[in-house]
Enzyme design. Structure first.
Site, PDB file in Angstrom:
ATOM      1  N   ASP A 115       0.970  -1.190   0.031  1.00 59.16           N
ATOM      2  CA  ASP A 115       0.042   0.026  -0.009  1.00 59.16           C
ATOM      3  C   ASP A 115       0.777   1.438  -0.051  1.00 59.16           C
ATOM      4  OD1 ASP A 115       0.663   0.559   2.784  1.00 59.16           O
ATOM      5  OD2 ASP A 115      -0.624  -0.757   3.294  1.00 59.16           O
ATOM      6  N   LYS A 124      -4.043   2.924  -0.528  1.00 58.75           N
ATOM      7  CA  LYS A 124      -5.442   3.706   0.106  1.00 58.75           C
ATOM      8  C   LYS A 124      -5.037   5.075   0.771  1.00 58.75           C
ATOM      9  CE  LYS A 124      -6.989  -0.798   1.797  1.00 58.75           C
ATOM     10  NZ  LYS A 124      -7.274  -1.540   3.191  1.00 58.75           N
TER      11      LYS A 124
END
Length: 457
Positions: free
Chosen positions: A248, A270
């Site tokens: 991520d 994210k």
């Protein structure tokens, strides 16, 4: 090539060390570990040599160097602080065609001692040919970090399985795939380390009897807060063994540069309030890749079990019967506070720490009354967009407006930025910072000016 690397079998063979000090002791430890029948000749000995002699582990000959001690030797080491004496030992050994090492004088020696990584029976030796011992040591330390501590036990156990594996798998390709699978199996390594015979047998039978195209596994790895040096040793080993790395936005480029070069990389970044890849889709990516028989690493910033949704991802795997394991990481609260000079606990100021998510769901309320209490430190993850609300709620529930606060942006990275002030300024301070940021509230923030070591570097 100036030197031929060889591994000598010295068990129950006579060896001589001339010298009785600290340097000689370090060499003696190596020879004793190799099972040599050791004699040490010196005018005086440090206590460790006396202890070894009392235990019957070696023989001490006190007095001047006696060349006749070389007559039955296979190998000798000159380890005194007398260059002339070391030269005499080397020449006497040379005359008898005995290999001799002279400490810190490679040109006077007939062999040199490398830096050693001992995972017996696996041994790795690193040498710069005596030209740069510091470089050899640095390389050894890097290799040490790549080789699991229990690898030697796995290698020894693998030797016991060779006959059975040869019978079980007909082709060389099948055997190679089996061995690759065995050497990266964490459960087997841990079972061997714990001498858990039941688990060893169960894991071995599973590895031998399951199809080679079986479902893979997923390892959930915490990458730490940013600084690649804070990635754990086990985390490093896992990302360098992975077939697929799912990562991520909070995983730094420096850490991704450590990933195995031919591994597939899947970005599922994210951001607060916006999910680039929905969580359910991430779960399915992990499941799909593991079902292809791949070794998948789910690499998450910080610690995967602290506001990392790691538990949700593992539940999906568990329901599908996919093997998984977890490698914890240094969470942002610990890393950011340490690199900002803010101790999370302190005898005078904070007896507890609370880690709190700043993603305040609609209709959800935190226990603001307890959060506003004194003698504790509050750490808000992902709280930048809610800073004004956090400020308002804490003051409403009795926290003093002058309570020290700090916001840490890009904590532990070279781009780290820290801003501090009081609770009444929190909403305003947050507008000056960018994500990822961490909010720290408590009296301990007042120690920052005194303990702020990182910015001084």
């Amino acid at each position: 090539m100036d030197h031929l690397p060889i591994f000598c079998q010295l068990r129950d063979r006579d060896c001589l060390i001339v010298g009785g000090g600290d340097v000689a002791e370090r060499k003696a430890r190596l020879l004793l570990d190799a099972g040599a029948r050791l004699t040490v000749n010196a005018l005086a000995f440090i206590p460790q040599f006396t202890a070894w002699a009392d235990a019957g582990m070696l023989t001490l000959v006190e007095g001047p160097f006696d060349e006749s001690l070389l007559d039955t030797c296979w190998l000798a080491i000159a380890a005194t602080d007398d260059d002339a004496l070391n030269q005499r030992v080397s020449e006497a050994a040379e005359a008898r065609r005995i290999f001799c090492n002279v400490v810190d004088a490679p040109k006077a020696a007939s062999f040199i001692m490398p830096s050693i990584i001992d995972r017996s029976p696996l041994m790795v030796a690193v040498s710069s040919g005596g030209t740069s011992p510091v470089l050899a040591r640095l390389l050894r330390e890097k290799l040490e970090s790549l080789l699991p501590l229990h690898l030697g036990q796995v290698a020894k156990y693998a030797g016991q399985l060779r006959g059975r594996v040869k019978q079980q798998f007909a082709t060389m390709s099948e055997r190679r795939r089996f061995w690759e699978k065995l050497f990266v199996n964490d459960r087997l390594a841990q079972s061997l380390a714990n001498n858990d015979q039941k688990a060893i047998t169960e894991t071995t039978e599973q590895l031998i009897n399951e199809p080679l195209d079986h479902r893979g596994e997923v390892v959930l790895v915490g990458a730490g807060p940013g600084d690649a040096g804070l990635l754990t040793l086990k985390g490093l080993q896992q990302i360098q063994q992975a077939d697929v790395v799912v990562y991520d936005r909070l995983v730094s480029d420096d850490i991704m540069n450590l990933v195995r070069r031919d591994a597939d990389r899947v970005f599922v970044g994210k951001r607060a309030g916006y999910h680039c890849v929905p969580q359910e889709e991430i779960n399915q990516i992990l499941l799909r890749e593991a079902q292809k028989g791949k070794r998948v690493v789910r690499l998450k910033g910080g610690d995967p079990f602290i506001f990392g949704r790691g538990g949700e991802e593992l539940e999906t795997l568990c329901n599908a019967g996919i093997p998984f394991s977890v490698v914890p990481g240094i969470t942002a609260a610990s890393g950011c506070s340490a690199y900002s000079g803010i101790p999370l606990t302190h005898r005078d100021y904070a007896q507890s720490v609370r880690l709190i998510t700043g993603h305040l769901k609609t209709g959800g309320e935190l226990d603001w009354e307890n959060l506003a209490a004194e003698k504790q430190t509050l750490v808000f993850y992902m709280g930048l967009n809610q800073a004004a609300t956090i400020q308002q709620k804490l003051i409403e529930h009795g926290m003093p407006g002058e309570m020290p606060v700090a916001i840490v942006e890009n904590g532990t990275a070279v781009t780290q930025r820290v801003i501090d002030g009081t609770l009444t300024q929190l909403g305003e301070l947050a507008q000056q910072m960018n994500s990822p940021s961490l909010i720290i509230i408590g009296r301990v923030v007042g120690l920052r000016d005194k303990l702020n070591w990182f910015s001084n570097h």
